[in-house]
Write an enzyme that holds these catalytic residues in place. Structure first.
Site, PDB file in Angstrom:
ATOM      1  N   ARG A  93       7.580  54.038  31.710  1.00  0.00           N
ATOM      2  CA  ARG A  93       8.989  54.101  31.371  1.00  0.00           C
ATOM      3  C   ARG A  93       9.878  53.810  32.570  1.00  0.00           C
ATOM      4  O   ARG A  93      11.055  53.561  32.424  1.00  0.00           O
ATOM      5  CB  ARG A  93       9.232  55.522  30.887  1.00  0.00           C
ATOM      6  CG  ARG A  93      10.433  55.780  30.070  1.00  0.00           C
ATOM      7  CD  ARG A  93      10.285  55.352  28.641  1.00  0.00           C
ATOM      8  NE  ARG A  93      11.106  56.156  27.773  1.00  0.00           N
ATOM      9  CZ  ARG A  93      10.654  56.854  26.746  1.00  0.00           C
ATOM     10  NH1 ARG A  93       9.385  56.843  26.450  1.00  0.00           N
ATOM     11  NH2 ARG A  93      11.481  57.542  26.011  1.00  0.00           N
ATOM     12  N   ARG A 132      19.351  58.336  11.784  1.00  0.00           N
ATOM     13  CA  ARG A 132      17.971  58.785  11.553  1.00  0.00           C
ATOM     14  C   ARG A 132      17.928  60.295  11.280  1.00  0.00           C
ATOM     15  O   ARG A 132      18.660  61.065  11.898  1.00  0.00           O
ATOM     16  CB  ARG A 132      17.169  58.458  12.812  1.00  0.00           C
ATOM     17  CG  ARG A 132      15.696  58.599  12.681  1.00  0.00           C
ATOM     18  CD  ARG A 132      14.964  57.759  13.686  1.00  0.00           C
ATOM     19  NE  ARG A 132      15.264  58.082  15.080  1.00  0.00           N
ATOM     20  CZ  ARG A 132      14.816  57.365  16.104  1.00  0.00           C
ATOM     21  NH1 ARG A 132      14.095  56.283  15.901  1.00  0.00           N
ATOM     22  NH2 ARG A 132      15.119  57.698  17.339  1.00  0.00           N
ATOM     23  N   ARG A 165      17.321  64.660  15.185  1.00  0.00           N
ATOM     24  CA  ARG A 165      16.710  65.022  16.473  1.00  0.00           C
ATOM     25  C   ARG A 165      17.824  65.163  17.493  1.00  0.00           C
ATOM     26  O   ARG A 165      18.776  64.383  17.476  1.00  0.00           O
ATOM     27  CB  ARG A 165      15.758  63.898  16.915  1.00  0.00           C
ATOM     28  CG  ARG A 165      14.307  64.266  16.786  1.00  0.00           C
ATOM     29  CD  ARG A 165      13.397  63.067  16.938  1.00  0.00           C
ATOM     30  NE  ARG A 165      13.605  62.312  18.165  1.00  0.00           N
ATOM     31  CZ  ARG A 165      12.880  61.237  18.499  1.00  0.00           C
ATOM     32  NH1 ARG A 165      11.932  60.810  17.705  1.00  0.00           N
ATOM     33  NH2 ARG A 165      13.116  60.581  19.616  1.00  0.00           N
ATOM     34  N   ARG A 176      20.587  57.263  26.269  1.00  0.00           N
ATOM     35  CA  ARG A 176      19.200  56.780  26.211  1.00  0.00           C
ATOM     36  C   ARG A 176      19.140  55.256  26.287  1.00  0.00           C
ATOM     37  O   ARG A 176      18.227  54.694  26.884  1.00  0.00           O
ATOM     38  CB  ARG A 176      18.508  57.277  24.929  1.00  0.00           C
ATOM     39  CG  ARG A 176      18.239  58.772  24.972  1.00  0.00           C
ATOM     40  CD  ARG A 176      17.616  59.255  23.690  1.00  0.00           C
ATOM     41  NE  ARG A 176      16.259  58.764  23.523  1.00  0.00           N
ATOM     42  CZ  ARG A 176      15.635  58.668  22.347  1.00  0.00           C
ATOM     43  NH1 ARG A 176      16.255  59.015  21.241  1.00  0.00           N
ATOM     44  NH2 ARG A 176      14.397  58.238  22.285  1.00  0.00           N
TER      45      ARG A 176
HETATM   46  P1  AMP Z   1      10.223  59.009  23.106  1.00  0.00           P
HETATM   47  O1  AMP Z   1       9.717  59.759  21.926  1.00  0.00           O
HETATM   48  O2  AMP Z   1       9.192  58.056  23.673  1.00  0.00           O
HETATM   49  O3  AMP Z   1      11.547  58.343  22.863  1.00  0.00           O
HETATM   50  O4  AMP Z   1      10.477  60.088  24.264  1.00  0.00           O
HETATM   51  C1  AMP Z   1      11.377  61.149  24.094  1.00  0.00           C
HETATM   52  C2  AMP Z   1      11.795  61.705  25.446  1.00  0.00           C
HETATM   53  O5  AMP Z   1      10.643  62.151  26.164  1.00  0.00           O
HETATM   54  C3  AMP Z   1      12.480  60.714  26.360  1.00  0.00           C
HETATM   55  O6  AMP Z   1      13.866  60.605  26.123  1.00  0.00           O
HETATM   56  C4  AMP Z   1      12.195  61.331  27.724  1.00  0.00           C
HETATM   57  O7  AMP Z   1      13.032  62.454  27.946  1.00  0.00           O
HETATM   58  C5  AMP Z   1      10.784  61.858  27.557  1.00  0.00           C
HETATM   59  N1  AMP Z   1       9.737  60.859  27.923  1.00  0.00           N
HETATM   60  C6  AMP Z   1       8.832  60.290  27.086  1.00  0.00           C
HETATM   61  N2  AMP Z   1       8.002  59.460  27.736  1.00  0.00           N
HETATM   62  C7  AMP Z   1       8.405  59.492  29.035  1.00  0.00           C
HETATM   63  C8  AMP Z   1       7.955  58.825  30.213  1.00  0.00           C
HETATM   64  N3  AMP Z   1       6.920  57.954  30.202  1.00  0.00           N
HETATM   65  N4  AMP Z   1       8.599  59.114  31.380  1.00  0.00           N
HETATM   66  C9  AMP Z   1       9.621  59.988  31.430  1.00  0.00           C
HETATM   67  N5  AMP Z   1      10.107  60.638  30.352  1.00  0.00           N
HETATM   68  C10 AMP Z   1       9.504  60.398  29.154  1.00  0.00           C
END
Ligand code: AMP
Length: 227
Positions: A93, A132, A165, A176
């Site tokens: 990420r 969503r 969410r 985001r």
């Molecule tokens: P996601 O479901 O992939 O959108 O992730 C939700 C949240 O988890 C993100 O907004 C971040 O706060 C955290 N997160 C998920 N994957 C990562 C990653 N690889 N590095 C840092 N934060 C992460």
């Protein structure tokens, strides 16, 4: 179930691109094991363990969790893939997480065969996200316009009141998107330079099935090889 080349994949897409649903479908149809850092972190928050407490505020605010936390999380969760095909969703990420993936590949002896981008404009992604809704009981997802439940704000499967969410609130959504552009977009640039031929792009601004079909075409078409 059929198998596609390449073996191991990373899927990229801004929040709201449908990346996670597409990854789920790909896993179900083609035998990939999903590796989802976001889901691992949300689980930790639900469990309320030490890690969950540490990352809860970042998740709710749409901020990224520290790279070292992600490295530890993956090491704890991931075994050698052996015959499994891994599909990374939500990792790497940040550009700093690229060497974490390199180390995992060396340690667990696999190679990412394709970095797949689901491309979508920011404005389209934002309106998808703010509409969503999820069921807190069974995890089913809906959209108030494109995929509404039969009864407004109620889960079709179990009648639970649907929720937004925390990270789908409009202010968090905007943040985001910015985080994605600033932190994650450069990774694709990096891979384009350092692993030419392994980055593939599909058009995310189409109905789900059309995007999925394009992904299958891309994955079965090119001269890509796994491992
Ligand atoms: P996601 O479901 O992939 O959108 O992730 C939700 C949240 O988890 C993100 O907004 C971040 O706060 C955290 N997160 C998920 N994957 C990562 C990653 N690889 N590095 C840092 N934060 C992460």
């Amino acid at each position: 179930m059929s198998s596609l080349a390449p073996d191991h994949l990373v899927v990229f897409g801004r929040p709201g691109s449908g990346k996670s649903s597409l990854a789920e479908r790909l896993a179900a149809d083609h035998g990939y094991v999903l590796v989802r850092t976001g889901e691992m972190l949300r689980e930790a928050v639900r469990r309320g363990d030490a890690l969950g407490k540490r990352v809860e505020a970042d998740l709710a605010r749409g901020l990224l969790v520290a790279d070292s936390v992600i490295a530890d999380l993956l090491l704890a969760h991931l075994g050698a893939p052996d015959e499994h095909k891994l599909l990374f969703d939500g990792f790497p990420r940040t550009i700093e997480q690229v060497p974490i993936l390199d180390r995992l590949e060396r340690r667990l002896k696999f190679r990412i065969g394709c970095y797949l981008e689901i491309a979508l404009d920011r404005s389209v992604a934002e309106s998808r996200m703010t509409g969503r809704r999820v069921c807190p009981t069974c995890g089913a997802t809906y959209h108030i316009r494109s995929q509404p439940p039969k009864t407004e704000e109620v889960c079709d499967r179990d009648g639970t009141k649907l929720e937004r969410r925390k990270d789908d609130r409009p202010d968090v959504v905007a943040l985001r998107q910015e985080v994605y552009q600033r932190q994650t977009d450069p990774i694709l640039g990096y891979y384009r330079t350092h692993t030419p031929g392994r980055v593939r792009v599909v058009n995310g601004d189409q109905p789900f099935e059309a995007v999925y079909a394009e992904i299958l075409q891309v994955l079965s078409g090119g001269p890509l090889t796994g491992r």
